[in-house]
Design a protein around this motif. Structure first.
Motif, PDB file in Angstrom:
ATOM      1  N   ARG A  24     -33.211 -89.362  54.189  1.00 34.26           N
ATOM      2  CA  ARG A  24     -33.654 -87.970  54.035  1.00 34.26           C
ATOM      3  C   ARG A  24     -32.947 -87.055  55.029  1.00 34.26           C
ATOM      4  O   ARG A  24     -32.574 -85.920  54.703  1.00 34.26           O
ATOM      5  CB  ARG A  24     -35.179 -87.901  54.220  1.00 34.26           C
ATOM      6  N   ARG A  25     -32.762 -87.526  56.240  1.00 32.72           N
ATOM      7  CA  ARG A  25     -32.063 -86.716  57.252  1.00 32.72           C
ATOM      8  C   ARG A  25     -30.605 -86.493  56.859  1.00 32.72           C
ATOM      9  O   ARG A  25     -30.054 -85.421  57.107  1.00 32.72           O
ATOM     10  CB  ARG A  25     -32.130 -87.393  58.625  1.00 32.72           C
ATOM     11  N   GLU A  27     -29.521 -86.310  53.789  1.00 31.97           N
ATOM     12  CA  GLU A  27     -29.577 -85.302  52.735  1.00 31.97           C
ATOM     13  C   GLU A  27     -29.746 -83.897  53.322  1.00 31.97           C
ATOM     14  O   GLU A  27     -29.056 -82.954  52.901  1.00 31.97           O
ATOM     15  CB  GLU A  27     -30.747 -85.623  51.801  1.00 31.97           C
ATOM     16  N   ASP A  28     -30.617 -83.761  54.315  1.00 32.63           N
ATOM     17  CA  ASP A  28     -30.802 -82.470  54.982  1.00 32.63           C
ATOM     18  C   ASP A  28     -29.514 -82.005  55.659  1.00 32.63           C
ATOM     19  O   ASP A  28     -29.148 -80.826  55.585  1.00 32.63           O
ATOM     20  CB  ASP A  28     -31.922 -82.551  56.017  1.00 32.63           C
ATOM     21  N   ALA A  29     -28.822 -82.931  56.305  1.00 34.30           N
ATOM     22  CA  ALA A  29     -27.565 -82.588  56.980  1.00 34.30           C
ATOM     23  C   ALA A  29     -26.503 -82.157  55.970  1.00 34.30           C
ATOM     24  O   ALA A  29     -25.746 -81.207  56.226  1.00 34.30           O
ATOM     25  CB  ALA A  29     -27.067 -83.780  57.798  1.00 34.30           C
ATOM     26  N   HIS A  31     -27.051 -80.728  53.069  1.00 34.80           N
ATOM     27  CA  HIS A  31     -27.413 -79.373  52.617  1.00 34.80           C
ATOM     28  C   HIS A  31     -27.014 -78.337  53.659  1.00 34.80           C
ATOM     29  O   HIS A  31     -26.509 -77.259  53.306  1.00 34.80           O
ATOM     30  CB  HIS A  31     -28.907 -79.286  52.325  1.00 34.80           C
ATOM     31  N   LEU A  32     -27.228 -78.658  54.920  1.00 37.09           N
ATOM     32  CA  LEU A  32     -26.849 -77.741  55.991  1.00 37.09           C
ATOM     33  C   LEU A  32     -25.336 -77.521  56.006  1.00 37.09           C
ATOM     34  O   LEU A  32     -24.857 -76.393  56.087  1.00 37.09           O
ATOM     35  CB  LEU A  32     -27.317 -78.275  57.351  1.00 37.09           C
ATOM     36  N   SER A  35     -24.077 -75.349  53.232  1.00 37.59           N
ATOM     37  CA  SER A  35     -24.392 -73.929  53.374  1.00 37.59           C
ATOM     38  C   SER A  35     -23.436 -73.204  54.321  1.00 37.59           C
ATOM     39  O   SER A  35     -23.438 -71.966  54.364  1.00 37.59           O
ATOM     40  CB  SER A  35     -25.833 -73.759  53.866  1.00 37.59           C
TER      41      SER A  35
END
Length: 62
Positions: A24-25, A27-29, A31-32, A35
């Protein structure tokens, strides 16, 4: 050639460990990073490249 294969194996092991322990982390990274503007991503890549080369230079025996 064996050093290249060793380096590739280490990269795969670390990447696999990160994906296995914190998917999950990751995936968050991602997305960051997605962006960020391309120029910023390029700069991050160049900094990571420079740090990697520096670590190799410091660790590799003469």
């Amino acid at each position: 050639m064996s050093e290249i294969l060793l380096a590739l194996g280490l990269v795969l092991a670390v990447e696999g460990l990160v994906l296995a322990l914190a998917p999950r982390r990751v995936e968050d990274a991602l997305h960051l990073i997605a962006s960020l503007p391309p120029e910023r991503r390029r700069m991050l890549g160049l900094v990571a490249l420079a740090l990697g080369v520096l670590v190799i230079w410091l660790v590799k025996p003469a």
